[in-house]
Design an enzyme around this catalytic site. Sequence first.
Site, PDB file in Angstrom:
ATOM      1  N   GLU A 434     -33.062  27.212   6.943  1.00 16.64           N
ATOM      2  CA  GLU A 434     -32.758  26.329   7.663  1.00 16.64           C
ATOM      3  C   GLU A 434     -31.919  24.683   7.455  1.00 16.64           C
ATOM      4  OE1 GLU A 434     -37.008  25.908   7.423  1.00 16.64           O
ATOM      5  OE2 GLU A 434     -37.276  24.218   8.531  1.00 16.64           O
ATOM      6  N   ASP A 512     -38.418  26.889   4.949  1.00 18.30           N
ATOM      7  CA  ASP A 512     -39.081  26.184   4.605  1.00 18.30           C
ATOM      8  C   ASP A 512     -40.922  26.776   4.352  1.00 18.30           C
ATOM      9  OD1 ASP A 512     -37.587  24.670   3.393  1.00 18.30           O
ATOM     10  OD2 ASP A 512     -38.228  23.408   5.531  1.00 18.30           O
ATOM     11  N   ASP A 514     -43.593  26.571   5.184  1.00 17.91           N
ATOM     12  CA  ASP A 514     -44.705  25.375   6.759  1.00 17.91           C
ATOM     13  C   ASP A 514     -44.410  25.739   7.746  1.00 17.91           C
ATOM     14  OD1 ASP A 514     -42.334  25.103   7.130  1.00 17.91           O
ATOM     15  OD2 ASP A 514     -42.757  22.640   6.186  1.00 17.91           O
ATOM     16  N   ASP A 516     -43.202  24.238  10.615  1.00 15.60           N
ATOM     17  CA  ASP A 516     -42.005  24.787  11.208  1.00 15.60           C
ATOM     18  C   ASP A 516     -41.219  25.812  10.495  1.00 15.60           C
ATOM     19  OD1 ASP A 516     -42.350  22.642  13.485  1.00 15.60           O
ATOM     20  OD2 ASP A 516     -41.364  21.214  11.666  1.00 15.60           O
TER      21      ASP A 516
END
Length: 648
Positions: A434, A512, A514, A516
């Site tokens: 990403e 990541d 998290d 998102d």
Amino acid sequence: MSTNNKKNQYSADSIQALEGMEHVRKRPSMYIGDVGSRGLHHLVYEVVDNSIDEAMAGYCSEISIEINKDSSLTVEDNGRGIPVGLHKKEGVSALEVVMTKIGAGGKFDKDSYKVSGGLHGVGVSCVNALSESLTARVFREGKEYEQHYSKGKPNGPVKEVGKSDKRGTLVTFTPDKEIFKEITDFDYEILSKRMRELSFLNKGITISILDNRKKDKDGNSVSESFHSKEGLSEFIKYLDESREPIINNIIKMEGEKNGIPVEVAMIYNSSFSENLHSYVNNINTHEGGTHLSGFRRGLTNTLKKYAESSGLTDKLKFDISGDDFREGLTAVISVKVAEPQFEGQTKTKLGNREVSSAVSQSVSQMLEDYLEENPEDSKIIVQKVILAAQARNAARQAREMIQRKTVMTGGGLPGKLSDCSETDPSKCEVFLVEGDSAGGTAKQGRDRVFQAILPLRGKILNVEKAQQHRVFENEEIRNIYTALGVSVGTEEDSKALNLEKLRYHKIIIMCDADVDGSHISTLILTFFFRYMRELVEAGNIYIATPPLYLVKKGNKKVYAWDDKERDNYAKDFGSGVSIQRYKGLGEMNADQLWDTTMNPESRTLRQISLNFDNSQEAERWFSTLMGDDVPPRRKFIEDNAVYAKIDV
Ligand code: 0RA
């Protein structure tokens, strides 16, 4: 495959029966597929199937499953009870024959042919052979009978043990730990999903499941009860819970053609994907087969005829293809075949020729009637098909454009791909990363011999909500296709993959750690699930797991993947400890990323798998996560939060 077909199955020679049981213990995988989780749960299905048969014959309305605390499991039904009288040929009770003769299951009752039956249809005697202990209890004609077995051998004859006004059969078995070495605990979720499915496939029966090992907050054992009054049309409702129907009714049909019972239910929704589930004798035929091709043919022919006669297709400048009739279609096809021939890699493809025309005729008849009686829905369906045909035509143009571009850029690897030097695909892996900045770190940190990096910009397209030509036009997605060396499919089968040229055997999604990041991984996974499912099934898709924390004191450094781990390290290190929370991959330097997430020696990869037994669950999962409807999505994520974290 199974000894089911061997000629000696009616032999009165009990020595042969014994040998049969020993063979099952020696080669269990031949009978139940494997001795892991699938095989273990297969035992339960095998026992339940007998009760389903009794229900299908019209004598049983309730089946209950109880997972016991002592690692045994009980299946009980309220059928006629397995006969306990003398079986003349065998010289022992009929119950003992059923329980100890491989391939005997139900066969002595010629009037009701067995329509259910596990993948291998091997019968309850196999379960007995693979159980350290088994008890069969029969309630019949006011009495209760009992027989005990160890590793498939009777401990004594059937005994009358008391009076009872109940009717039915109860089987309690403990899988043998000598056979099931890795796993002997039944999984409630696996069993309850299968029972839900069985209740849709066999309407009218109540199937309940109770887990005595787990208590809910009120102190009661966890349990569920499944009962479907409408059968397949309720199955369709369940499958399409988070999709939006575009017609007023679920189209359903139930009938028999050439002695083959055929049941179909279907609906069109506003999505662009095709969602077909087929069953033979309650077994999910994951690889399809003659019943599915019969369904497709019946559907295409009938809709085509209707569309043409309605004049709606007169102005079309191109042909409508088979695919176009199935865009946004959810359907379940269930047939019962007396002697099914299963083919294919996983033996889940129906081979019987005669079934194809039976299903095709049934479906044509049903659809013709429906279209005739529901002109409003018919118009909506035809319009949807026309839109699909137009989109396919646009997709063809987009595809031709990709091919032209590929030729123009010569060889055509995407510019953003940092390729590896190794050329043997089985040794190569590609990280889909990403963002460009994390991509840069990964590029520095990787082992360039066998690791390639493809950075993806921001959120990739949600393919669940996009028409096919938008998918093929999307730059990030085109980069994935070309980087992997997978061709875009043909017009006849837009999702057919050419996997021979797959350039990396490990495809690793690295996002990541998290919210998102997990959303982006889910988007990428959705793309693979819808457009490159073979790769998911073959186990080529992985998710990288970067750490969440760096715990530091002086020059001592450790990484932690969750809060508990972090706290433990912090306690160990004592005062002066510093904790750094990684917000994203970009915050790690190249060495840290290599150590924690990319180095095969030290990283943890999660392999994404599709459980064949539950393809419809995966289907629901993606359509709910990626679909439009917010409330069901929220509920779904709440219900499956733990599952979602573990498995994807
Ligand atoms: C054949 C004949 C009869 C009962 C059954 C099969 C039977 C088998 C199973 C296996 C699990 N539950 C079952 N329930 C019934 C009885 C025929 C009769 O009573 O006349």
